[in-house]
Design a protein around this motif. Sequence first.
Motif, PDB file in Angstrom:
ATOM      1  N   LEU A  31       0.818  -1.218   0.000  1.00 10.61           N
ATOM      2  CA  LEU A  31       0.000   0.000   0.000  1.00 10.61           C
ATOM      3  C   LEU A  31       0.849   1.265   0.000  1.00 10.61           C
ATOM      4  CD1 LEU A  31      -2.733  -1.119   2.564  1.00 10.61           C
ATOM      5  CD2 LEU A  31      -2.955  -0.991   0.077  1.00 10.61           C
ATOM      6  N   GLY A  32       2.163   1.120   0.204  1.00 10.16           N
ATOM      7  CA  GLY A  32       3.045   2.272   0.178  1.00 10.16           C
ATOM      8  C   GLY A  32       2.888   3.210   1.358  1.00 10.16           C
ATOM      9  N   VAL A  33       2.567   2.638   2.512  1.00  7.63           N
ATOM     10  CA  VAL A  33       2.415   3.443   3.722  1.00  7.63           C
ATOM     11  C   VAL A  33       3.204   2.796   4.853  1.00  7.63           C
ATOM     12  CG1 VAL A  33       0.142   4.366   3.077  1.00  7.63           C
ATOM     13  CG2 VAL A  33       0.297   2.212   4.368  1.00  7.63           C
ATOM     14  N   SER A  34       3.312   3.481   5.966  1.00  9.01           N
ATOM     15  CA  SER A  34       4.072   2.955   7.098  1.00  9.01           C
ATOM     16  C   SER A  34       3.311   1.833   7.795  1.00  9.01           C
ATOM     17  CB  SER A  34       4.369   4.068   8.107  1.00  9.01           C
ATOM     18  OG  SER A  34       3.173   4.475   8.751  1.00  9.01           O
ATOM     19  N   GLU A  35       4.046   1.042   8.573  1.00 13.09           N
ATOM     20  CA  GLU A  35       3.409  -0.014   9.356  1.00 13.09           C
ATOM     21  C   GLU A  35       2.481   0.574  10.411  1.00 13.09           C
ATOM     22  OE1 GLU A  35       6.091  -3.019  10.809  1.00 13.09           O
ATOM     23  OE2 GLU A  35       7.330  -2.920   9.003  1.00 13.09           O
ATOM     24  N   VAL A  36       2.821   1.749  10.910  1.00 15.63           N
ATOM     25  CA  VAL A  36       1.948   2.427  11.880  1.00 15.63           C
ATOM     26  C   VAL A  36       0.594   2.735  11.247  1.00 15.63           C
ATOM     27  CG1 VAL A  36       1.633   4.534  13.236  1.00 15.63           C
ATOM     28  CG2 VAL A  36       3.868   3.397  13.196  1.00 15.63           C
ATOM     29  N   THR A  37       0.619   3.203  10.000  1.00 15.39           N
ATOM     30  CA  THR A  37      -0.626   3.510   9.286  1.00 15.39           C
ATOM     31  C   THR A  37      -1.441   2.248   9.055  1.00 15.39           C
ATOM     32  OG1 THR A  37       0.355   5.427   8.201  1.00 15.39           O
ATOM     33  CG2 THR A  37      -1.589   4.472   7.161  1.00 15.39           C
ATOM     34  N   VAL A  38      -0.764   1.152   8.679  1.00 16.34           N
ATOM     35  CA  VAL A  38      -1.473  -0.105   8.460  1.00 16.34           C
ATOM     36  C   VAL A  38      -2.144  -0.566   9.747  1.00 16.34           C
ATOM     37  CG1 VAL A  38      -1.208  -2.550   7.891  1.00 16.34           C
ATOM     38  CG2 VAL A  38       0.001  -0.826   6.553  1.00 16.34           C
ATOM     39  N   ARG A  39      -1.438  -0.478  10.858  1.00 13.72           N
ATOM     40  CA  ARG A  39      -2.025  -0.902  12.135  1.00 13.72           C
ATOM     41  C   ARG A  39      -3.236  -0.044  12.489  1.00 13.72           C
ATOM     42  NH1 ARG A  39       3.623  -1.314  13.475  1.00 13.72           N
ATOM     43  NH2 ARG A  39       4.224  -3.515  13.625  1.00 13.72           N
ATOM     44  N   ALA A  40      -3.163   1.249  12.200  1.00 16.37           N
ATOM     45  CA  ALA A  40      -4.308   2.133  12.462  1.00 16.37           C
ATOM     46  C   ALA A  40      -5.495   1.747  11.580  1.00 16.37           C
ATOM     47  CB  ALA A  40      -3.912   3.584  12.217  1.00 16.37           C
ATOM     48  N   ASP A  41      -5.203   1.430  10.311  1.00 20.77           N
ATOM     49  CA  ASP A  41      -6.271   0.997   9.401  1.00 20.77           C
ATOM     50  C   ASP A  41      -6.890  -0.319   9.876  1.00 20.77           C
ATOM     51  OD1 ASP A  41      -5.961   3.179   7.762  1.00 20.77           O
ATOM     52  OD2 ASP A  41      -4.683   2.141   6.307  1.00 20.77           O
ATOM     53  N   LEU A  42      -6.057  -1.242  10.350  1.00 18.51           N
ATOM     54  CA  LEU A  42      -6.570  -2.513  10.852  1.00 18.51           C
ATOM     55  C   LEU A  42      -7.447  -2.306  12.083  1.00 18.51           C
ATOM     56  CD1 LEU A  42      -3.454  -4.838  10.463  1.00 18.51           C
ATOM     57  CD2 LEU A  42      -5.529  -4.827   9.069  1.00 18.51           C
ATOM     58  N   SER A  43      -7.057  -1.372  12.936  1.00 15.84           N
ATOM     59  CA  SER A  43      -7.869  -1.059  14.111  1.00 15.84           C
ATOM     60  C   SER A  43      -9.242  -0.538  13.691  1.00 15.84           C
ATOM     61  CB  SER A  43      -7.165  -0.025  14.989  1.00 15.84           C
ATOM     62  OG  SER A  43      -5.973  -0.556  15.533  1.00 15.84           O
ATOM     63  N   THR A  44      -9.255   0.302  12.651  1.00 15.93           N
ATOM     64  CA  THR A  44     -10.518   0.818  12.139  1.00 15.93           C
ATOM     65  C   THR A  44     -11.387  -0.301  11.587  1.00 15.93           C
ATOM     66  OG1 THR A  44      -9.528   2.949  11.583  1.00 15.93           O
ATOM     67  CG2 THR A  44     -11.569   2.380  10.447  1.00 15.93           C
ATOM     68  N   LEU A  45     -10.772  -1.191  10.804  1.00 19.27           N
ATOM     69  CA  LEU A  45     -11.513  -2.321  10.241  1.00 19.27           C
ATOM     70  C   LEU A  45     -12.006  -3.272  11.324  1.00 19.27           C
ATOM     71  CD1 LEU A  45      -9.263  -3.089   7.135  1.00 19.27           C
ATOM     72  CD2 LEU A  45     -11.558  -2.088   7.112  1.00 19.27           C
ATOM     73  N   GLU A  46     -11.216  -3.428  12.381  1.00 18.86           N
ATOM     74  CA  GLU A  46     -11.631  -4.288  13.483  1.00 18.86           C
ATOM     75  C   GLU A  46     -12.836  -3.701  14.204  1.00 18.86           C
ATOM     76  OE1 GLU A  46      -9.274  -7.073  16.562  1.00 18.86           O
ATOM     77  OE2 GLU A  46      -8.831  -4.940  16.765  1.00 18.86           O
ATOM     78  N   ARG A  47     -12.841  -2.375  14.413  1.00 21.20           N
ATOM     79  CA  ARG A  47     -13.987  -1.731  15.055  1.00 21.20           C
ATOM     80  C   ARG A  47     -15.249  -1.879  14.210  1.00 21.20           C
ATOM     81  NH1 ARG A  47     -10.078   2.247  16.266  1.00 21.20           N
ATOM     82  NH2 ARG A  47     -10.775   3.534  14.513  1.00 21.20           N
ATOM     83  N   ARG A  48     -15.082  -1.930  12.904  1.00 24.32           N
ATOM     84  CA  ARG A  48     -16.228  -2.117  11.998  1.00 24.32           C
ATOM     85  C   ARG A  48     -16.660  -3.585  11.906  1.00 24.32           C
ATOM     86  NH1 ARG A  48     -13.785   1.467   6.980  1.00 24.32           N
ATOM     87  NH2 ARG A  48     -13.916   3.524   7.976  1.00 24.32           N
ATOM     88  N   GLY A  49     -15.909  -4.462  12.555  1.00 26.69           N
ATOM     89  CA  GLY A  49     -16.251  -5.872  12.525  1.00 26.69           C
ATOM     90  C   GLY A  49     -15.830  -6.595  11.267  1.00 26.69           C
TER      91      GLY A  49
END
Length: 262
Positions: A31-49
């Motif tokens: 995705l061309g982004v940092s691992e920190v950004t990916v983890r934040a995106d995963l947290s968002t997706l996890e909150r959405r179920g």
Amino acid sequence: MVLPANARQQELDRMITQRGFVRVIDASVELGVSEVTVRADLSTLERRGRVTRVHGGAMPAGAAEPSLETALDRDAAAKVAIGRAAAQLVGNGDSIYVDAGSTSMAFAQALVDRHDLHDVVIVTSGLTIALALEPAIPRFTVLVTGGTLRPLQHSLVNPFAASMLDTLTLDVAFIGCNGVHPVVGATNINLAEAEIKSRVRARSRRGILLADATKLGHTALAAIGGPGDFDTLVTAGIVNGTAVDELREAGMTVLVADKLTA
């Protein structure tokens, strides 16, 4: 071009749904982004179920762990290297436990390939592990623990698995895990699996962990044993040197099977 957050999260969701598991480090590159950004995106997706976070990455929601078949394809070269290195630690006449799981499958196959090895008693809780070892009979005696079948890993757990294990005293337990931490020790994502792993370690003179590099420094839900319960870790992959140093300082011998460091 870096995708906007919503588009990036949709793409990450698609990747995880399609592949069954995506590592943070891989998503970061793709995705061309940092691992920190990916983890934040995963947290968002996890909150959405949409996803379930696990060590090193995420999988689709509702899949608490990958199937054995899915796991076999992940970091396959590292698993093969671990299996071959661990097989060299087994001697003629040994009695050992071989855990269920994808890394243990590579270990079992490497044991079969060691045609010099004989009079080895192997106990396993993995049905597919037992079948993989079958070609080496009668050089090996293969015992299956019995118990209740878990379909994802094709493994046997309590009730009834422990009653068989409690009658044994083994030389070495070769145990897989989802995390190896210098303070917490070895942990696993599944409680029932962790219970059997812990019980086996208590019935064995030595404990050897089999874990690829993605699991070093991580912790999962259920404890298997502390760092002092395992004298050796066999690992492979792109190994973080700091993580290895910390595990060695905790008293564990770390064997890097393919000698890759980062």
